[in-house]
Design a protein around this motif. Structure first.
Motif, PDB file in Angstrom:
ATOM      1  N   TYR A  95      59.336  24.319  36.356  1.00 22.34           N
ATOM      2  CA  TYR A  95      59.408  25.250  35.235  1.00 22.34           C
ATOM      3  C   TYR A  95      59.031  24.558  33.918  1.00 22.34           C
ATOM      4  CZ  TYR A  95      61.346  28.332  31.679  1.00 22.34           C
ATOM      5  OH  TYR A  95      61.506  29.109  30.557  1.00 22.34           O
ATOM      6  N   GLY A 175      69.533  30.321  33.941  1.00 22.17           N
ATOM      7  CA  GLY A 175      68.408  30.864  34.690  1.00 22.17           C
ATOM      8  C   GLY A 175      68.786  31.495  36.009  1.00 22.17           C
ATOM      9  N   SER A 192      63.677  33.578  35.889  1.00 19.01           N
ATOM     10  CA  SER A 192      64.184  33.975  34.584  1.00 19.01           C
ATOM     11  C   SER A 192      64.866  32.766  33.949  1.00 19.01           C
ATOM     12  CB  SER A 192      65.190  35.121  34.749  1.00 19.01           C
ATOM     13  OG  SER A 192      65.810  35.409  33.523  1.00 19.01           O
ATOM     14  N   ALA A 194      66.718  31.631  30.011  1.00 15.86           N
ATOM     15  CA  ALA A 194      67.085  32.022  28.651  1.00 15.86           C
ATOM     16  C   ALA A 194      68.100  31.025  28.116  1.00 15.86           C
ATOM     17  CB  ALA A 194      67.667  33.440  28.658  1.00 15.86           C
TER      18      ALA A 194
END
Length: 197
Positions: A95, A175, A192, A194
């Motif tokens: 990531y 995440g 995802s 954040a």
């Protein structure tokens, strides 16, 4: 009664062994089968209880995940804490590479928490199942250069630049890790990410 059955069973076993060693297998066959059946049934029941008790002790004392015949784990990833942490760390490296590219040269990742089913529910996370999990990580990034533009790119979201160490420190991420279903790339990927849930 139990002593009588045990003594009878012992006598029968000795008689059978004596018959076998003498080479007269016919004598062993003339032993009454009703006593043998009673003894065998009693022994089998006791043996079965011992085996069940032993298996129960083993199941309760170990938090083990037996593999299936296909080599896959029988338990979901979120129920295997060590494996989950390793997969999150690996997925985080991928990531970060996709997110920051060549703006950093090194990273330190700490998996702070793997969310349990109850944690996911309390955080009101939707569409969570056994193939995905929520996690919290903290990480530091070593910028590829001291340029302000490069450092600012790494500071997006959170974290602080430490001039002495040269690292962007204290970044925090929340995440969702999910099984990669397309068959290309790693087994799990972050879908995802954040700064909070």
């Amino acid at each position: 009664m139990k002593k009588h059955i045990t003594a009878t069973a012992l006598a029968l076993c000795l008689a059978m062994l004596a018959g076998c060693s003498a080479g007269t297998s016919e004598k062993a066959q003339t032993v009454p089968t009703s006593a043998t059946s009673t003894t065998t049934a009693g022994t089998t029941a006791e043996s079965s209880k011992d085996t069940e008790a032993s298996a129960k002790d083993t199941d309760e004392s170990e938090d083990d995940d037996p593999m299936s015949r296909t080599g896959n784990h029988n338990l979901p990833l979120k129920d295997r804490e060590d494996d989950a942490r390793a997969e999150v760390e690996s997925a985080m490296k991928d990531y970060l590479k996709k997110t920051y590219g060549d703006k950093y040269v090194d990273t330190k990742i700490t998996v702070n928490k793997i969310y349990s089913y109850a944690d996911e529910k309390a955080a009101k996370l939707e569409n969570m199942d056994s193939d995905n999990l929520a996690f919290e990580v903290s990480y530091d990034l070593k910028p590829a250069s001291d340029s302000l533009e490069n450092i600012d790119a790494l500071l997006v979201g959170n974290g602080e630049y430490n001039k002495e160490s040269g690292w962007v420190e204290g970044k925090l991420g929340f995440g969702i890790l999910q099984r990669n279903t397309d068959g290309n790339g790693p087994e799990y990927e972050i879908v995802s990410m954040a700064t909070s849930f």
